[in-house]
Design a protein around this motif. Structure first.
Motif: not given
Length: 827
Positions: A57-59, A61, A216
């Motif tokens: 959910k990390d932008p 990623y 990432t």
């Protein structure tokens, strides 16, 4: 001082697996259509692979991967691993074992029986497989074999494992120069061949992350925030790592030509250097170093840049890196006369991602395929709608369609650039093989014996079907090539079958084995019993066919005829000779028995030329005199004379006792020796002793006092129950006789059967194939002296693919796809 490649190095085999690619053919389909193996990972897969929620959910990623299919699959038995050893071994090492096998296999050779010194030069991506196993095992309170883990995962042992596994004795080096590793490996392999350290070498690399489930990105870093690798495009914003393995089999050109390997291309020149400090930083590329590298490689190859039709660039897809690469290549090409737009620019990274340690070898394979197909592939990002970078004024062009790459008198050349983070650069220039190298004459038999084997009946069924499909409609030369490759370039596995096919495209005579006819030979080759009959049937046609076809047979017969010419009456000798020259034979005893003897002697000579020697000899009637020659009791000349005397005595004197007395007196004229091969006596039904062999009276008694053949077999069967029986010459079918003594019918073979007497040569080849099926060793290299063709890439071995991963990683190492751990495949 510039090096010149005075000894040339040929590429004779290759192997590649990557995203969307299981073979070189797959790779070409991907490249030639401008497609890629890139895929986006959906939410369900991320959950299945236990990727932490906070990560995906990390932008930053990017859920994109270039995944190599079935990366955990492995065949334990084929490569001699235990289960625990396989689980401790980095999948990079495992797939490289197979890739090297495949590269050599594609050259028409078997890696386990290469006759020359073979070097190994391989690169690998940094892997956390071993560290993760150690961490997960100790965290869970378990123990791990640290020594086995080191051997199975550290790059130091990858190349040396290959050398050990296949018995390769040349230099064995693992190369670690980041993204240029496999390019440097090709250079080092060529240098070792040129220096005489080896005659052949494997070179390549592997890049495999078993936990590859996206990445990432870091702002300003080398990875693409969009998850797209678009070399030389205006939109290029970073690279994307791929997964794959690529291997090349290189041979000194004269060695490759002598072995009749396929010449996929010739390496015209290579060069390696480092950028040093002339760059913005340690991780930045250097224009000066890259320029000098390309110029040096051209000098080594004695070429100008105008000869290069394709530059397979490094093309990582970073805006700065691509721009500097184009600048350096432009300077180098202009310095040797290149005009504007003379050369096509391409990078396979757009198709399969950045294979890092395997990228250079993959690029070389891409160029070899372009040379083979006569087309330069399109740039995949252009096909997908991207916009190219501005190349106006440079020697290079990009395109969204393939273009024809026609042969010319000047040859066709491709250059491959491979640059490593840290500044080590490699350049490889590849060209066509010269036309005369591609034209090698074939010589061979009009029937081809095809030995076929696999690890189990299911895989052998597939192999038979594949070979049959390759044979159907193939030219005579192609059928010879297929036969030669199967005989000399494939391993002899545990499930076997043999086929005999005509070299013309007529299906007449083709007998393709069915699963019920497959055989599993014993681990120890069986004893071979040669049976020599005393009666003939259908031998004239067989005599003619074999005499015309086989030099070893013909030479042995000619020697016998030379001895008989001085013993037989002229008209009788002419009748014996006509059996071999014209296929005509009288039924009179004084003609048929000499013919039968020469037929057996000739067939034995043919078998002996293939390394097939009997363990035991059984002769009946005149066949015992033939056995006496084969066992060394009689010389070839004396045996021929003795057969003539015996047949004449039987023909002239109806009373056997008076035939016998005359024959005994004649046998006093020859030298009699002890048998060197155990030979059955058909007088006593026991093994012939030295005293009996030396006694002329024994041979007189042999003419009139013989035990029945089935009784004579008793001693053989009781002492050698697993033996294989082969009847030489012609004569009555021995299978019924053997069956009376408990010999399995399928353990009895005949070189000339009644139904195939008109084509005794084909029958002889079937018998050789049947011996091989049963475990009798055949010297296929000796066979090739009479039946030599080209080696071709066909009928690859099918490997079982069962996934293996260390148990500690299943629960404690997110990223491994459980879907990869299910099922069993064969490829």
């Amino acid at each position: 001082m510039v090096r010149i490649m005075t000894v040339r190095v040929a590429v004779v085999g290759m192997s590649i697996r990557a995203a969307g690619v299981r073979s070189a053919a797959d790779f070409w389909r991907l490249m030639s259509t401008g497609r890629s193996g890139r895929r986006e990972i959906d939410h369900a897969e991320l959950v299945r692979r236990r990727i932490p929620v906070h990560r995906y959910k990390d932008p930053a990623y990017v859920p994109v991967a270039y995944s190599m299919e079935d990366y955990l699959g492995f065949d334990l038995e084929a490569f001699g691993f235990s289960r625990s050893e396989a689980e401790l071994t980095d999948p990079q090492h495992r797939v490289m074992l197979e890739a090297c096998y495949r590269a050599v296999e594609s050259s028409g050779c078997f890696i386990g029986s290469l006759p020359d010194r073979v070097g190994v030069f391989l690169g690998a991506r940094t892997s956390g497989y071993g560290a993760q196993i150690e961490y997960c095992s100790t965290s869970a309170g378990g123990n791990v074999d640290l020594s086995g883990l080191a051997v199975g995962t550290e790059p130091d042992y990858m190349s040396t494992r290959i050398s050990y596994a296949y018995g390769l004795t040349g230099p064995s080096v693992t190369v670690l120069t980041a993204c240029s590793s496999s390019g440097v490996a090709v250079h080092l392999a060529c240098q070792a061949i040129l220096a005489g350290e080896c005659d052949s070498a494997l070179a390549g690399g592997v890049a495999l992350d078993v936990r590859d489930a996206g990445y990432t990105f870091t702002e300003g870093g080398i990875y693409s925030p969009r998850g797209r690798c678009e070399p030389y495009m205006a939109s290029a914003d970073g690279t994307v790592d791929g997964n794959g393995v690529a291997a090349l089999f290189l041979r000194r050109l004269d060695v490759a030509l002598a072995a009749r390997n396929p010449i996929l291309g010739v390496i015209a020149g290579t060069a390696v250097n480092n950028d040093g400090r002339e760059r913005a930083g340690f991780t930045a590329p250097g224009v000066a170093g890259q320029t000098e590298l390309i110029e040096e490689a051209l000098d080594v190859a004695e070429l100008r840049s105008t000869s290069i039709g394709l530059l397979e660039g490094h093309g990582a897809g970073t805006g700065i890196g691509d721009a500097l690469e184009i600048d350096a290549a432009t300077r180098a090409f202009r310095s040797t006369g290149a005009g504007v737009g003379d050369c096509r620019l391409h990078s396979v990274k757009a198709n399969i991602g950045n294979l890092t340690a395997a990228a250079g070898a993959a690029s070389v394979i891409g160029c070899l395929l372009a040379l083979r197909h006569g087309r330069i592939p399109p740039n995949a990002p252009l096909v997908e709608g991207a916009s190219p970078t501005d190349l106006r004024g440079t020697p290079f062009t990009l395109a969204d369609t393939p273009i024809a790459w026609r042969r010319s008198d000047r040859g066709r050349y491709a250059a491959v650039s491979s640059f490593g983070l840290g500044g080590t650069n490699a350049q490889v220039i590849i060209g066509d093989a010269e036309p005369e190298m591609q034209l090698a004459s074939r010589k061979g038999r009009s029937w081809q014996l095809l030995p076929l084997s696999a690890d189990d009946p299911e895989r052998l069924t597939e192999a038979v079907d594949a070979v049959r499909a390759a044979v159907d409609g193939a030219s005579a030369e192609a059928r010879q090539d297929i036969g030669h490759t199967l005989r000399t370039g494939r391993p002899e596995l545990t499930t076997r079958a043999a086929a005999v096919i005509p070299v013309d495209d007529s299906p007449t005579g083709e007998r393709w084995p069915k699963p019920g006819q497959f055989r599993t030979p014993p681990e120890v080759p069986p004893a071979l019993v040669l049976a020599l009959p005393g009666e003939e049937a259908g031998v004239p046609e067989a005599a003619l066919a074999l005499y015309k076809a086989e030099p070893a047979f013909r030479s042995a017969v000619d020697d016998g005829l030379a001895a008989m010419e001085h013993t037989l009456a002229p008209e009788t000798f002419a009748a014996v000779r006509d059996a071999f020259l014209h296929g005509r034979c009288l039924t009179a005893t004084n003609v048929s028995q000499p013919v039968l003897h020469l037929l057996g002697v000739g067939q034995h000579a043919f078998l002996g030329a293939l390394g097939v020697e009997p363990d035991l000899l059984v002769g009946h009637g005149v066949g015992e005199l033939t056995a006496a020659q084969l066992s060394g009791v009689l010389s070839g000349e004396d045996a021929a004379r003795a057969v003539c005397w015996r047949s004449q005595a039987m023909s002239d004197l109806p009373e056997r006792a008076e035939a016998a007395a005359l024959f005994t007196r004649r046998m006093r004229e020859v030298r009699l020796n002890s048998p060197t091969t155990p030979t059955l006596s058909c007088v006593t039904g026991a093994w012939l002793t030295s005293e009996e062999a030396w006694d002329p009276g024994y041979w007189g008694a042999q003419l009139r006092e013989q035990v029945p053949f089935d009784e004579a077999l008793r001693a053989v069967v009781s002492q050698h129950p697993e033996a294989v029986y082969l009847q030489l010459a012609g004569g009555t079918d021995p299978r019924e006789t053997a069956r009376l003594r408990g010999v399995a019918e399928d353990a009895v073979l005949t070189l000339v059967s009644d139904e195939e007497a008109p084509d005794g040569w084909c029958s002889l080849l079937r018998a050789v194939g049947a011996l091989w099926e049963r475990g009798v060793r055949i010297d296929w290299q000796a066979y090739a002296e009479r039946d030599h063709a080209l080696r071709v890439d066909m009928a690859p071995r099918a490997f079982e693919r069962i996934p293996y991963v260390h148990p500690s990683l299943l629960e404690h190492c997110p990223g491994i796809d459980p879907a990869e751990l299910s099922g069993k495949q064969v490829d």
